[in-house]
Design a protein around this motif. Structure first.
Motif, mmCIF file in Angstrom:
data_model
loop_
_atom_site.group_PDB
_atom_site.id
_atom_site.type_symbol
_atom_site.label_atom_id
_atom_site.label_comp_id
_atom_site.label_asym_id
_atom_site.label_seq_id
_atom_site.Cartn_x
_atom_site.Cartn_y
_atom_site.Cartn_z
ATOM 1 N N THR A 18 0.838 -1.207 0.000
ATOM 2 C CA THR A 18 0.000 0.000 0.000
ATOM 3 C C THR A 18 0.874 1.260 0.000
ATOM 4 N N ARG A 22 7.659 -2.568 2.957
ATOM 5 C CA ARG A 22 7.794 -2.674 4.410
ATOM 6 C C ARG A 22 8.121 -4.103 4.774
ATOM 7 N N SER A 113 6.038 3.851 8.898
ATOM 8 C CA SER A 113 4.863 4.560 9.383
ATOM 9 C C SER A 113 4.557 4.290 10.853
ATOM 10 N N HIS A 114 3.362 3.734 11.109
ATOM 11 C CA HIS A 114 2.901 3.524 12.482
ATOM 12 C C HIS A 114 3.386 2.189 13.041
ATOM 13 N N ASP A 277 1.609 9.778 14.190
ATOM 14 C CA ASP A 277 2.258 8.464 14.133
ATOM 15 C C ASP A 277 3.764 8.570 13.883
ATOM 16 N N ASP A 281 2.336 11.404 9.412
ATOM 17 C CA ASP A 281 1.280 11.672 8.435
ATOM 18 C C ASP A 281 -0.111 11.319 8.952
ATOM 19 N N ARG A 282 -0.195 10.554 10.043
ATOM 20 C CA ARG A 282 -1.514 10.221 10.599
ATOM 21 C C ARG A 282 -1.845 11.120 11.775
ATOM 22 N N THR A 344 -7.812 2.184 -1.182
ATOM 23 C CA THR A 344 -6.950 2.501 -0.046
ATOM 24 C C THR A 344 -5.533 2.758 -0.538
ATOM 25 N N GLY A 345 -4.910 3.799 -0.034
ATOM 26 C CA GLY A 345 -3.548 4.169 -0.439
ATOM 27 C C GLY A 345 -3.549 5.627 -0.863
ATOM 28 N N GLU A 363 -8.836 9.355 4.938
ATOM 29 C CA GLU A 363 -9.044 7.913 5.047
ATOM 30 C C GLU A 363 -9.412 7.519 6.468
ATOM 31 N N LYS A 376 -0.684 12.549 3.296
ATOM 32 C CA LYS A 376 -1.532 12.935 4.412
ATOM 33 C C LYS A 376 -0.652 13.625 5.443
ATOM 34 N N GLY A 487 -2.309 -3.975 3.164
ATOM 35 C CA GLY A 487 -1.114 -4.001 2.315
ATOM 36 C C GLY A 487 0.080 -3.368 3.005
ATOM 37 N N ARG A 496 -8.943 -6.853 7.413
ATOM 38 C CA ARG A 496 -9.638 -5.664 7.917
ATOM 39 C C ARG A 496 -11.108 -5.788 7.529
HETATM 40 C C1 G16 Z 1 -0.716 3.654 4.387
HETATM 41 C C2 G16 Z 1 -1.379 4.300 3.201
HETATM 42 C C3 G16 Z 1 -2.797 4.619 3.505
HETATM 43 C C4 G16 Z 1 -3.538 3.381 3.975
HETATM 44 C C5 G16 Z 1 -2.797 2.770 5.147
HETATM 45 C C6 G16 Z 1 -3.397 1.441 5.559
HETATM 46 O O1 G16 Z 1 -0.628 4.565 5.434
HETATM 47 O O2 G16 Z 1 -0.704 5.475 2.813
HETATM 48 O O3 G16 Z 1 -3.381 5.141 2.357
HETATM 49 O O4 G16 Z 1 -4.844 3.709 4.346
HETATM 50 O O5 G16 Z 1 -1.464 2.535 4.797
HETATM 51 O O6 G16 Z 1 -3.254 0.544 4.520
HETATM 52 P P1 G16 Z 1 -3.615 -0.986 4.694
HETATM 53 O O7 G16 Z 1 -5.063 -0.997 5.090
HETATM 54 O O8 G16 Z 1 -3.360 -1.583 3.337
HETATM 55 O O9 G16 Z 1 -2.757 -1.552 5.787
HETATM 56 P P2 G16 Z 1 0.684 4.687 6.322
HETATM 57 O O10 G16 Z 1 0.356 5.724 7.358
HETATM 58 O O11 G16 Z 1 0.894 3.318 6.896
HETATM 59 O O12 G16 Z 1 1.760 5.088 5.378
#
Ligand code: G16
Length: 543
Positions: A18, A22, A113-114, A277, A281-282, A344-345, A363, A376, A487, A496
């Motif tokens: 996504t 990772r 990310s998180h 996060d 970005d969150r 999503t993404g 989102e 974001k 993803g 999910r």
């Molecule tokens: C990323 C994407 C988002 C997505 C999130 C969750 O966020 O940039 O658009 O909503 O992952 O994705 P998934 O449901 O596939 O795990 P981040 O903050 O992890 O970069």
């Protein structure tokens, strides 16, 4: 300085998900793993010779080493300049801003990310385009193709560049420019929002708590909230970025941001609470004893964005990811704006933002943003909330309740089943996919199914198509279930299940969302046979 060409061979599983690649940190630390992926990025973007890139990340474990490798590889392949945040730190939105402001050819962000950080946790690498946004599917597809055929990579042999030292350094013919990670971003925020109104609100006694969760937003929040806006020292807590986020999970939701939840509960809480996060970005927004779901936050921001100087002429349009609640759609319809539903993404918002079709998007996964960057942006969302509170004079609870009274309430929750066997999860999706056509008209858990389908998206700007983006079941009266596989995970599969229903009547504001959604939840289990395929009856996370 010696230039080396190192023989290598393809490594399985380097498919960007996504949001970039990772994996476990130790996987990234294996011989050639990072180098293969970086060389494949160069291949996927048509080479890096003569180009200028931005480089930075959330400072998680292995980032300093990875940054040096990437610099040496960029120099070996002829990059002209790499602009790096001091100590390789840049929040994701700040990286996006720098890419745009400096007109670079793109950038590399080091973050998972998180997800937690540390030698036994997660690491990630993501390429962003010249527009500042995550690379679109065609680019990530070319990167993945290159990982499958790679035979060698180029790297120079050199001492580490001192990334704590602001200014220009040379690495062979390439310039490494080390910049203050915060200044440009803070300037941008000051352009967008009514800082005078927020300052006045704060000077009149409004209090807040911002939990940076030991991640990258700490220095940004301190500079902006405590520095430029005059919030009391100590407003920003857990403000120092740590390579392992102090052992925590830098995910701003009620489960992982427990410390904030308890500070916002009971008597004598601050007026406003927020968290962001790992890579900034969150966001998570709270009022006293009130958690605002990301879907509601998005709808509230869309309804009130015109109160901030940057958006005072109104929004061109809005967008949300498909599983995000349709509270946003209600605002858009009422205000006569176009509302897009994307997979999503964040990368899927890029074309709409570039084409000026939307100004604001978000989102369910705690991301909100606008056309100011192409990522974001956690702190941006916090500042827009503060701007709205300052201009309306309302508290968080009053603003949310007034919103529900005006637009209605969409009850919403996401249930995550983590670490599920990936093959069984695929079987579950195949099984449900094969039954989708026959679901309409059936009654499950007392609710009648109106329609069921699989989400595909045709980008309205470039016509590209993304298939298999989630299975959805719609009920008469507005209820909805969406099933997706995450993803962004690094272990097994994460299922999910997104549950939504439309609230009715004046009791909507007092009902607990989990309770209100219980029949939809039961239907979700029954329809997809979740227990049969995963062995689980209860989710790990209710977001
Ligand atoms: C990323 C994407 C988002 C997505 C999130 C969750 O966020 O940039 O658009 O909503 O992952 O994705 P998934 O449901 O596939 O795990 P981040 O903050 O992890 O970069």
């Amino acid at each position: 300085m010696d230039m080396l060409t190192i023989e290598t061979q393809p490594i399985d599983g380097q498919k960007p998900g996504t949001s970039g690649l990772r994996k476990k940190t130790r996987t990234f630390m294996e011989p050639h793993y990072l180098e293969n992926f970086v060389e494949s990025i160069w291949a996927g973007i048509g080479g890096v010779a003569g180009k200028t890139l931005v480089l930075g990340g959330d400072g998680r474990y292995f980032s300093p080493e990875a940054a040096q490798v990437i610099l040496r590889m960029a120099a070996a392949s002829g990059a002209a300049r790499v602009i790096v945040g001091r100590n390789a730190l840049l929040s994701t939105p700040a990286a996006s801003n720098l890419i745009r402001k400096r007109g670079t050819d793109g950038g590399i962000i080091l973050s998972a990310s998180h997800n937690p950080g540390g030698p036994d946790e997660d690491f990630g690498v993501k390429f962003n385009n010249a527009n500042g946004g995550p690379a679109a599917e065609d680019v990530t597809g070319r990167i993945f193709d290159a990982t499958k055929t790679i035979t060698s990579y180029k790297i120079v042999e050199a001492q580490d560049v001192d990334l704590s030292d602001l200014g220009e350094h040379k690495l062979g013919d390439m310039v490494v420019e080390v910049v203050d990670p915060v200044a440009d971003y803070a300037d941008l925020m000051e352009e967008l929002f009514d800082f005078d109104a927020i300052r006045e609100l704060i000077s009149n006694g409004f209090t807040m708590r911002f939990d940076a969760m030991h991640a990258v937003t700490g220095p940004y929040a301190k500079a902006i909230l405590e520095g430029r806006l005059g919030a009391a020292g100590g407003t920003v807590v857990n403000a120092e970025p740590k390579p392992d986020f102090a052992g925590g999970h830098p995910d701003p939701n009620p489960i992982w941001a427990k410390e904030l939840v308890s500070a916002m509960s009971g008597d004598d809480t601050p007026d406003f609470g927020a968290a962001s996060d790992g890579d900034g970005d969150r966001n998570m927004i709270m009022g006293p004893d009130l958690y605002v779901t990301p879907s509601d936050s998005l709808a509230v921001l869309a309804a009130n964005a015109h109160l901030a100087p940057a958006y005072e002429r109104g929004l061109a349009g809005v967008a949300r990811s498909m599983p995000t609640s349709r509270a946003l759609d209600v605002v858009a319809a009422r205000k006569g704006m176009e509302c897009f539903e994307t997979p999503t993404g964040w990368k899927f918002f890029g074309n709409l933002l570039d084409a000026g079709r939307i100004t604001l998007c978000g989102e369910e996964s705690a991301g909100t943003g606008s056309d100011h960057v192409r990522e974001k942006d956690g702190l941006w969302a916090v500042l827009l909330w503060l701007n709205i509170l300052a201009r309306t004079g309302k508290g968080v609870r009053e603003l949310v309740h007034d919103h529900w009274a005006e637009y209605g309430r969409n009850f919403y929750t996401r249930h995550d089943f983590e670490g599920v066997d990936a093959d069984r999860a695929t079987e579950m999706f195949d099984d449900l996919r094969s039954r989708l056509d026959g679901l309409a008209g059936q009654e499950v858990a007392g609710r009648r199914i109106e329609e069921a389908n699989e989400f595909s998206y045709e980008d309205p700007v470039d016509g590209s198509v993304a298939r298999q983006q989630g299975l959805r079941v719609m009920f008469e009266g507005g209820g909805r279930i969406v099933y997706r596989l995450s993803g962004t995970g690094t272990v097994g599969a994460t299922l999910r299940v997104y549950l939504e229903d439309v609230g009715e009547g004046s009791d909507a504001k007092d009902r607990d969302a989990q309770e209100a959604l219980d029949d939809i939840r039961r239907a979700a289990h029954e329809i997809a046979r979740i227990e049969h395929y995963t062995g689980r009856t209860e989710p790990d996370v209710r977001a």
